[in-house]
Design an enzyme around this catalytic site. Structure first.
Site, PDB file in Angstrom:
ATOM      1  N   GLU A  60       0.819  -1.138   0.160  1.00 18.77           N
ATOM      2  CA  GLU A  60       0.047   0.103  -0.077  1.00 18.77           C
ATOM      3  C   GLU A  60       0.928   1.307   0.082  1.00 18.77           C
ATOM      4  O   GLU A  60       0.355   2.340  -0.788  1.00 18.77           O
ATOM      5  CB  GLU A  60      -0.939   0.023   1.224  1.00 18.77           C
ATOM      6  CG  GLU A  60      -2.207  -0.763   1.136  1.00 18.77           C
ATOM      7  CD  GLU A  60      -2.020  -2.226   1.353  1.00 18.77           C
ATOM      8  OE1 GLU A  60      -0.888  -2.577   1.958  1.00 18.77           O
ATOM      9  OE2 GLU A  60      -2.853  -3.133   1.056  1.00 18.77           O
ATOM     10  N   HIS A 129     -11.621  -3.805   8.281  1.00 17.36           N
ATOM     11  CA  HIS A 129     -12.573  -3.898   7.110  1.00 17.36           C
ATOM     12  C   HIS A 129     -13.627  -3.349   7.100  1.00 17.36           C
ATOM     13  O   HIS A 129     -14.641  -3.470   6.413  1.00 17.36           O
ATOM     14  CB  HIS A 129     -12.462  -5.339   6.588  1.00 17.36           C
ATOM     15  CG  HIS A 129     -11.352  -6.086   6.362  1.00 17.36           C
ATOM     16  ND1 HIS A 129     -10.550  -6.367   7.535  1.00 17.36           N
ATOM     17  CD2 HIS A 129     -10.661  -6.532   5.282  1.00 17.36           C
ATOM     18  CE1 HIS A 129      -9.384  -7.117   7.069  1.00 17.36           C
ATOM     19  NE2 HIS A 129      -9.596  -7.248   5.640  1.00 17.36           N
TER      20      HIS A 129
END
Lengths: 324, 371
Positions: A60, A129
């Protein structure tokens, strides 16, 4: 017009912007061959090639930094970060660098990048999440923060973000990715950044919200007595805030409830609440109410709906505020 | 496209596993079967919506944990990523606690608050699954620092190693490279074990990772010795190679890096359409199945197992797993009024719970006249 889900509307916006402008490039983990973790970029690599829809390594920080570097050279990069929790490893590049270049170079270097990030709870996922970190990024100067609540807005807002000369973070509420469909024009159009939407007009009380919470607020309003006239504002853009729309509404109604999924303390509700008391003090007939998540981590799915401020909690807060 | 590598020409009679008694290897077989049967039930429960969120199963990779854990002692810390059910079971977690965790029940290993990706077992020194890829790799260095400090500075405990598992996708996160450099420079006794199943979610390793056919080059850059295990679906082959490697890391209190080639039969998660690989490819690995391989070795080489014994073992394990599911189904869900905010801090703070000061409606601060 086509009847589209949020996912399809975003896919359409990406397709049309890529067709219109060769400098638009998508990059991220599994965005190409696999079409993205939520299949938002489905079909784009086949259509535009793997040089424009780039499957990256799982990294990322590297994805974000590369996207920023592309944008510094005028490429309109659209990195996808698969879940809001995965912004963690990318935080340094985004907040310490990407957001600051215009200021750091006094305008010589800019970052026309749009970071797409699925956000929020309601899909039975665990922490990292299901989180709602929008206030963290709204607190970062130099970033524009967007979160649509409908397919129509998603398409128009994403096109605005891609065309915007500054870094935008486009949060996509996964709970409503495929929850409902809406008529979406096939032609390109924009929904301006920084402009809230009055979803429903009303005169007794103002509800301010954004993202998937907009649907919860609509459901809450459906359960209220008909003689209570509630005005519902969907911010759409979280930063820069549409102060005028909020202030005008609360000056009219005298009451305000803010609803968000994120934890209470230092959430965006605090900012809006402060703005309202600064600008609407003499109009207020009740303290501003916040309906939010709690100061804890997003719980695993058995307690998800106990954490999330669902429609009944919103209705309760509206009722209390109206009765004050 | 990756290709299956069979265990070829290895002399099963001279490896370290050949010296072990039949019962030990029968125990390994039972662990392999337990993990497999557990995951089959996990997939069923997921399909029945009894398990929420994202779920990553271990089918195919079972030999990794069974073969490497066999070279550890119970005090050796273990840390891993989110495909962690096998690690929990092989480390000795009660299948009931593991299943109940995924069901989000209070009887789970983390009171049903962590779910599939967060299997923690402190008594067995399993420091958890982690939902951010590679997040566990610097933590693994820290665990090794602690055991080394305890042993060498505080004079407590024996020489320990930490096993830090990661997928091949995690090779490309910055965190791993920071961690390996730390481990190298401080000579921390952590072994980074790459469970190299060939795919970072849907991205084949050669598409996303440099030097993918020579991963040891990555460790070499940090002065870390490495080991490549090609036949990573054969539990005895893993043990034979890993045991001496791990022993050296323990003895010299130094780091290690293992490229352990394995394969996952299922998708990355339960919602993976698997467009990136063919059924033939999956089938070619299933021919090397860890259970079938060890079972064959025990029947043919050692003669300590019969087909009937194996069937009895499967039956016994299936009963345990069925019991675990039943236990999870019948366990209570957490009470949000207490469990939402418990364990955020030692003492719960205001604003953290529906039963704390932050409420709205009848009991809140909106009563006129409140100061």
């Amino acid at each position: 017009m086509a009847n589209l889900t949020l996912v399809q509307a975003i896919n359409l916006a990406l397709t049309q912007e890529m067709e219109a402008d060769d400098s638009v490039v998508i990059l991220g983990e599994d965005v190409g061959l696999n079409g993205g973790v939520f299949r938002v970029t489905e079909g784009l690599q086949q259509r535009f090639g793997d040089h424009r829809v780039v499957d990256t390594p799982l990294a990322e920080s590297g994805i974000m930094g590369t996207a920023i570097g592309l944008a510094m050279n005028g490429i309109k990069s659209i990195p996808e970060i698969q879940f809001e929790g995965f912004l963690g490893p990318a935080y340094d590049q985004l907040v310490n660098h990407g957001a600051r270049y215009r200021s750091r170079t006094r305008g010589a270097v800019t970052v026309p990048m749009t970071v797409r990030v699925p956000v929020g709870g309601g899909i039975h996922a665990p922490e990292l999440h299901s989180d709602s970190p929008e206030a963290i990024y709204a607190h970062t100067p130099g970033l524009k923060v967007l979160m649509p609540s409908s397919p129509y807005d998603a398409k128009g807002m994403l096109i605005s973000a891609i065309r915007d000369p500054d870094p935008c973070i486009f949060f996509e509420p996964k709970r409503i990715y495929r929850a409902f469909r809406e008529e979406v024009p096939e032609d390109e159009y924009t929904v301006p950044i920084g402009k809230a939407k009055i979803v429903e007009e009303g005169s007794d009380l103002t509800v301010v919200t954004w993202g998937a919470m907009t649907i919860q607020c609509i459901n809450a309003m459906d359960s209220l007595p008909e003689d209570l006239s509630v005005e519902l504002i969907d911010l759409r853009t979280i930063y820069p805030l549409d102060v005028d729309t909020i202030v005008e509404s609360v000056q009219k109604t005298g009451r305000c409830v803010v609803a968000h999924e994120a934890p209470l303390t230092a959430g965006l509700g605090a900012e809006i609440s402060a703005l309202v008391q600064e600008r609407c003090f003499l109009h207020l007939e009740a303290p501003v109410q916040r309906v939010t998540g709690f100061d804890t981590f997003m719980p695993y799915y058995k307690m998800e709906l106990d954490y999330l401020p669902e429609a009944p909690r919103v209705a309760e807060a509206i009722t209390a505020c109206a009765a004050y | 496209m990756t290709t299956a590598t069979a265990s070829k020409g290895r002399d099963r009679k001279t490896g370290a596993s050949a010296m072990l008694p039949d019962d030990t290897l029968l125990g390994w077989l039972r662990d392999l079967v337990l993990i497999r049967e557990f995951e089959i039930r996990t997939m069923q429960a997921y399909s029945n919506a009894q398990i929420g969120g994202f779920c990553h199963v271990y089918n195919g990779q079972e030999a990794v944990v069974v073969g490497t854990f066999a070279a550890t002692i119970k005090d050796d810390p273990i840390i891993t990523a989110y495909r962690d059910h096998g690690h929990a079971l092989a480390r000795g977690m009660d299948p009931k606690a593991c299943m109940a965790e995924m069901f989000g029940k209070t009887t789970g290993c983390a009171k049903g608050k962590g779910g599939s990706m967060h299997m923690f077992d402190r008594p067995n020194n399993l420091f958890g699954g982690h939902g951010i890829v590679s997040a566990q790799t610097p933590l693994g260095a820290g665990l090794a620092f602690a055991t080394k400090y305890e042993n060498e500075v505080l004079g407590e405990g024996e020489k320990r190693i930490s096993l830090c598992f990661l997928g091949d996708g995690a090779l490309n996160q910055g965190a791993l490279h920071e961690a390996m450099n730390l481990a190298g420079i401080f000579s921390l006794p952590v072994i980074y074990i790459v469970e190299n199943n060939g795919y970072s979610m849907g991205t084949a390793i050669h598409r996303g990772t440099t030097m993918s056919d020579k991963l040891e080059a990555k460790a070499a850059a940090y002065g870390i010795e490495s080991l490549t295990i090609e036949d990573g679906m054969d539990v005895c082959a893993i043990y034979d190679k890993f045991k001496p490697f791990a022993d050296a890391c323990r003895r010299d209190q130094k780091p290690g890096f293992v490229d352990l080639k394995t394969y996952r039969y299922q998708g990355h998660s339960m919602s993976d359409p698997q467009k990136y690989r063919s059924k033939d490819e999956v089938g070619s690995y299933q021919e090397l199945d860890p259970i079938l391989t060890l079972k064959g070795q025990l029947i043919e080489d050692r003669g300590c197992l019969t087909e009937e014994d194996f069937k009895a073992m499967q039956k016994e394990v299936r009963a345990i797993v069925r019991e675990a599911v039943k236990f999870a189904e019948n366990s209570p869900s957490p009470d949000p009024r207490t469990e939402l905010y418990s364990d955020v801090f030692t003492d719960p703070l205001p604003n953290s719970s529906p039963s704390g000061p932050y409420t709205h409606g009848e009991a809140n601060h909106l009563t006129r006249g409140d100061a």
